[in-house]
Design an enzyme around this catalytic site. Structure first.
Site, PDB file in Angstrom:
ATOM      1  N   GLN A 111      -9.515  34.868-100.135  1.00  0.00           N
ATOM      2  CA  GLN A 111      -8.545  34.255-101.053  1.00  0.00           C
ATOM      3  C   GLN A 111      -7.379  33.681-100.256  1.00  0.00           C
ATOM      4  OE1 GLN A 111      -8.031  37.352-104.509  1.00  0.00           O
ATOM      5  NE2 GLN A 111      -8.929  38.350-102.738  1.00  0.00           N
ATOM      6  N   ASN A 112      -7.398  33.888 -98.950  1.00  0.00           N
ATOM      7  CA  ASN A 112      -6.267  33.458 -98.121  1.00  0.00           C
ATOM      8  C   ASN A 112      -6.366  31.984 -97.757  1.00  0.00           C
ATOM      9  OD1 ASN A 112      -5.633  36.122 -98.279  1.00  0.00           O
ATOM     10  ND2 ASN A 112      -6.319  36.648 -96.223  1.00  0.00           N
ATOM     11  N   ASP A 114      -4.608  30.845 -95.087  1.00  0.00           N
ATOM     12  CA  ASP A 114      -3.921  30.789 -93.791  1.00  0.00           C
ATOM     13  C   ASP A 114      -4.798  30.373 -92.612  1.00  0.00           C
ATOM     14  OD1 ASP A 114      -5.456  33.113 -93.266  1.00  0.00           O
ATOM     15  OD2 ASP A 114      -3.817  34.454 -93.817  1.00  0.00           O
ATOM     16  N   HIS A 129      -9.247  29.908-102.507  1.00  0.00           N
ATOM     17  CA  HIS A 129      -7.947  29.360-102.917  1.00  0.00           C
ATOM     18  C   HIS A 129      -7.484  28.228-102.008  1.00  0.00           C
ATOM     19  CE1 HIS A 129      -7.061  33.354-105.268  1.00  0.00           C
ATOM     20  NE2 HIS A 129      -7.929  32.573-105.862  1.00  0.00           N
ATOM     21  N   CYS A 140      -8.751  10.126-105.399  1.00  0.00           N
ATOM     22  CA  CYS A 140     -10.198  10.023-105.113  1.00  0.00           C
ATOM     23  C   CYS A 140     -10.809  11.347-104.661  1.00  0.00           C
ATOM     24  CB  CYS A 140     -10.465   8.928-104.079  1.00  0.00           C
ATOM     25  SG  CYS A 140      -9.963   9.392-102.395  1.00  0.00           S
ATOM     26  N   CYS A 178      -7.106   5.366-100.000  1.00  0.00           N
ATOM     27  CA  CYS A 178      -7.222   4.684-101.300  1.00  0.00           C
ATOM     28  C   CYS A 178      -5.852   4.436-101.922  1.00  0.00           C
ATOM     29  CB  CYS A 178      -8.098   5.491-102.260  1.00  0.00           C
ATOM     30  SG  CYS A 178      -7.244   6.879-103.049  1.00  0.00           S
ATOM     31  N   GLY A 213      -8.041  44.302 -98.059  1.00  0.00           N
ATOM     32  CA  GLY A 213      -6.665  43.839 -98.272  1.00  0.00           C
ATOM     33  C   GLY A 213      -6.456  42.960 -99.489  1.00  0.00           C
ATOM     34  N   SER A 215      -5.632  43.146-103.843  1.00  0.00           N
ATOM     35  CA  SER A 215      -5.317  43.995-104.997  1.00  0.00           C
ATOM     36  C   SER A 215      -6.381  43.855-106.083  1.00  0.00           C
ATOM     37  CB  SER A 215      -3.935  43.649-105.549  1.00  0.00           C
ATOM     38  OG  SER A 215      -3.877  42.272-105.856  1.00  0.00           O
TER      39      SER A 215
END
Ligand code: OAD
Length: 272
Positions: A111-112, A114, A129, A140, A178, A213, A215
């Site tokens: 989900q990181n 980074d 994410h 586009c 574009c 790591g 939740s």
């Protein structure tokens, strides 16, 4: 019912499960990058302690804030970018990439945003994410990955201008070939997650899932370990605090991921 174990005594049964697996999948969240100096979202002192996710974490909230209180957007961007700027993979990320080199692990679902799993050397990273260092054309859909250096040069240029407001932002952000506006390719609340079908497919092929790591409160990402469990995977959670996955966890290793993942890797290397 999860099995609680102490971090200093990782049982042989768990190591055997990892060593005999053919397809470990890691599912990670902000906690794996905590030891790289990037604060999590929901822990004390985390990003959502300092900033309101309704304001800075949704497209509408962010747009409204930049029009009405640009100084608050500036503070949010400065703080989040500053923690990312010098972050490098920690021993947890490196252990995960070593598991790939040992041909035990094939996929990381994170989900990181980074980029640290990729920097550590993992080659199949599904970023639900998005990625902070990638831009996406809102017209586009073309995507363009920046190097960290390029990204922070651009960010510094925009954030250090005398004035920061909607008009200035619009005139300084990159344009697509574009002509469309290139936005940072991260997923805000209410926006669709990326590559979810691919993530479900990989999760359902896993025989072991390391949940590291997170939740486990943000959906649909949090459904990934459930899919893996239903398909027969053993679920191993690594987290100093138990997450929302309680019932589906086979083992909970209570501890920081940089320490625990390194310990697991060392044990695995001793056995194979
Ligand atoms: P959270 O901040 O919700 O959770 C971080 C988790 O990491 C918690 O369970 C902590 O106990 C754990 N943790 C803290 N330090 C750790 C360490 N050193 N080692 C291992 N674990 C540690 O972050 P996420 O679960 O990643 O989404 O949050 C999920 C999503 O919510 C994020 O991707 C982001 C956020 O809002 C969007 O912005 C769309």
């Amino acid at each position: 019912m999860h099995k609680r174990i102490i971090k200093d005594r990782i049982p042989q049964e768990l190591i055997d499960t990892i060593v005999t697996s053919h397809n470990i999948v890691v599912f990670s969240g902000a906690g794996i990058s905590a030891e790289s100096g990037i604060p999590t979202f929901r822990d004390k002192g985390g990003l959502w302690d300092k900033f309101n996710p309704e304001e800075v974490g949704t497209p509408g909230g962010l747009l409204s804030l930049v029009m009405n209180h640009p100084e608050r957007v500036l503070a949010f961007l400065k703080e989040s970018f500053e923690t990312m700027r010098n972050a490098i993979p920690n021993e947890g990320h490196i252990a995960v990439s070593e598991l790939e080199k040992l041909e035990l692990l094939k996929t990381v679902i994170t989900q990181n945003v980074d980029n640290l799993h990729t920097e550590a050397g993992n080659t199949n990273v599904i970023e639900l994410h998005g990625n902070l260092y990638r831009f996406r054309c809102i017209r586009c859909g073309r995507k363009e990955k920046y190097s960290k250096k390029q990204f922070f040069e651009l960010a510094d240029n925009i954030l250090s201008q005398d004035e920061f407001n909607f008009e200035k932002l619009l005139s300084s952000i990159p344009r697509c070939t574009c002509g469309g506006i290139m936005r940072i390719d991260v997923v805000l609340f209410g926006e669709p997650v990326q590559d979810m079908d691919l993530a479900y497919a990989e999760a359902s092929r896993a025989d072991v899932m390391l949940v590291v790591g997170t939740s486990g409160v943000v959906y649909p990402a949090a459904s990934i370990p459930v899919v893996a469990k239903r398909a027969g995977a053993k679920i191993i959670e690594i987290n100093p605090t138990i997450s929302g996955f309680g019932d589906i966890i086979d083992w909970w290793i209570e501890g920081k991921s940089a320490i625990v993942l390194k310990q697991i890797l060392d044990e695995v290397k001793r056995v194979i």
